[in-house]
Design a protein around this motif. Structure first.
Motif, short mmCIF file in Angstrom:
data_model
loop_
_atom_site.label_atom_id
_atom_site.label_comp_id
_atom_site.label_asym_id
_atom_site.label_seq_id
_atom_site.Cartn_x
_atom_site.Cartn_y
_atom_site.Cartn_z
N ARG A 14 109.99 48.17 29.59
CA ARG A 14 110.55 46.87 29.95
C ARG A 14 110.15 45.75 28.98
O ARG A 14 110.48 44.59 29.21
CB ARG A 14 110.09 46.47 31.36
CG ARG A 14 110.32 47.47 32.49
CD ARG A 14 111.76 47.59 32.95
NE ARG A 14 112.45 46.41 33.34
CZ ARG A 14 112.48 45.88 34.57
NH1 ARG A 14 111.83 46.42 35.55
NH2 ARG A 14 113.21 44.80 34.81
N GLU A 17 113.11 43.67 27.51
CA GLU A 17 113.72 42.81 28.54
C GLU A 17 112.79 41.67 28.93
O GLU A 17 113.23 40.54 29.15
CB GLU A 17 114.11 43.63 29.76
CG GLU A 17 114.86 42.82 30.79
CD GLU A 17 115.26 43.62 32.02
OE1 GLU A 17 115.81 42.99 32.95
OE2 GLU A 17 115.02 44.83 32.07
N TYR A 18 111.48 41.95 28.99
CA TYR A 18 110.50 40.90 29.30
C TYR A 18 110.58 39.79 28.26
O TYR A 18 110.59 38.61 28.60
CB TYR A 18 109.10 41.51 29.36
CG TYR A 18 108.05 40.53 29.83
CD1 TYR A 18 107.79 40.36 31.19
CD2 TYR A 18 107.32 39.77 28.92
CE1 TYR A 18 106.84 39.45 31.63
CE2 TYR A 18 106.36 38.87 29.35
CZ TYR A 18 106.13 38.72 30.70
OH TYR A 18 105.19 37.81 31.13
N ARG A 21 113.72 37.71 28.86
CA ARG A 21 113.60 36.83 30.02
C ARG A 21 112.82 35.57 29.70
O ARG A 21 113.02 34.53 30.31
CB ARG A 21 112.93 37.55 31.20
CG ARG A 21 113.71 38.67 31.78
CD ARG A 21 114.79 38.15 32.74
NE ARG A 21 115.43 39.24 33.41
CZ ARG A 21 115.25 39.54 34.68
NH1 ARG A 21 114.47 38.79 35.44
NH2 ARG A 21 115.86 40.58 35.21
N HIS A 22 111.91 35.67 28.76
CA HIS A 22 111.07 34.52 28.41
C HIS A 22 111.65 33.66 27.29
O HIS A 22 111.07 32.64 26.94
CB HIS A 22 109.65 34.97 28.10
CG HIS A 22 108.89 35.29 29.34
ND1 HIS A 22 109.03 36.50 29.99
CD2 HIS A 22 108.05 34.55 30.08
CE1 HIS A 22 108.27 36.49 31.08
NE2 HIS A 22 107.67 35.32 31.17
N ASP A 24 114.33 32.04 27.75
CA ASP A 24 114.92 30.91 28.46
C ASP A 24 114.33 30.85 29.88
O ASP A 24 115.03 31.12 30.85
CB ASP A 24 116.44 31.05 28.50
CG ASP A 24 117.11 29.80 29.03
OD1 ASP A 24 116.53 28.70 28.91
OD2 ASP A 24 118.21 29.93 29.59
N VAL A 25 113.05 30.51 29.96
CA VAL A 25 112.41 30.35 31.28
C VAL A 25 113.08 29.19 31.99
O VAL A 25 113.35 28.14 31.39
CB VAL A 25 110.88 30.10 31.11
CG1 VAL A 25 110.24 29.76 32.44
CG2 VAL A 25 110.23 31.32 30.46
N TRP A 26 113.37 29.41 33.28
CA TRP A 26 114.07 28.39 34.07
C TRP A 26 113.42 27.02 33.90
O TRP A 26 112.20 26.88 33.96
CB TRP A 26 114.05 28.74 35.54
CG TRP A 26 114.54 30.11 35.89
CD1 TRP A 26 115.42 30.88 35.21
CD2 TRP A 26 114.15 30.86 37.04
NE1 TRP A 26 115.62 32.06 35.87
CE2 TRP A 26 114.85 32.08 37.00
CE3 TRP A 26 113.29 30.61 38.10
CZ2 TRP A 26 114.71 33.05 37.97
CZ3 TRP A 26 113.15 31.58 39.08
CH2 TRP A 26 113.85 32.78 39.01
N TRP A 76 110.53 33.42 40.94
CA TRP A 76 110.19 33.97 39.62
C TRP A 76 109.35 35.23 39.76
O TRP A 76 109.61 36.25 39.12
CB TRP A 76 109.46 32.92 38.79
CG TRP A 76 109.12 33.39 37.40
CD1 TRP A 76 107.94 33.94 36.99
CD2 TRP A 76 109.97 33.37 36.25
NE1 TRP A 76 108.00 34.25 35.66
CE2 TRP A 76 109.23 33.91 35.18
CE3 TRP A 76 111.28 32.94 36.02
CZ2 TRP A 76 109.75 34.03 33.90
CZ3 TRP A 76 111.79 33.05 34.75
CH2 TRP A 76 111.04 33.60 33.70
N GLU A 79 111.34 38.25 40.81
CA GLU A 79 112.14 38.80 39.72
C GLU A 79 111.29 39.52 38.68
O GLU A 79 111.72 40.50 38.08
CB GLU A 79 112.96 37.71 39.04
CG GLU A 79 114.15 37.30 39.84
CD GLU A 79 115.25 36.70 38.97
OE1 GLU A 79 115.23 36.87 37.73
OE2 GLU A 79 116.11 36.05 39.57
N MET A 80 110.08 39.03 38.43
CA MET A 80 109.27 39.55 37.34
C MET A 80 108.31 40.67 37.76
O MET A 80 107.78 41.38 36.90
CB MET A 80 108.47 38.41 36.69
CG MET A 80 109.33 37.30 36.09
SD MET A 80 110.60 37.88 34.94
CE MET A 80 109.58 38.45 33.60
#
Length: 106
Positions: A14, A17-18, A21-22, A24-26, A76, A79-80
């Motif tokens: 992963r 993908e990790y 995901r980082h 564009d952190v919300w 978060w 999801e993580m």
């Protein structure tokens, strides 16, 4: 200011993908971290999944508790959570165990 460093282990399958995901952190997550006292926060990820986190805060326990109280953090973490090894049912942020600082060059 307290300097905090911690380790977690991202599943090797992963890692890519990790990283994505980082990219564009919300915005809401970034704002919550700042508002709850997480400063100069960085994550470093090695190819084998070793994740090193670093932050500065007045009180790590208080900053972590304040984040725990936010809705965005719950979303978060949900999801993580699947990205990490060895959480034993804990959310990733609950598994953070600060390392003991043995040297600092100011």
């Amino acid at each position: 200011m307290q300097r905090v460093c911690f380790l977690l282990k991202v599943r090797t399958d992963r890692v890519d993908e990790y990283r994505l995901r980082h990219e564009d952190v919300w915005r809401e997550m970034r704002e919550a971290l700042t508002a709850t006292g997480w400063h100069n926060y960085s994550l470093f990820l090695r190819e084998d999944g070793l994740l090193v986190g670093y932050l500065e805060t007045e009180d790590f326990d208080a900053a972590r508790a304040a984040m725990d109280a936010t809705d965005v953090n719950a979303r978060w973490q949900a999801e993580m959570g699947s990205f990490f090894e060895e959480l034993d049912g804990q959310a990733p942020d609950a598994a953070m165990r600060p390392l003991t600082e043995v040297f600092h060059l100011a």
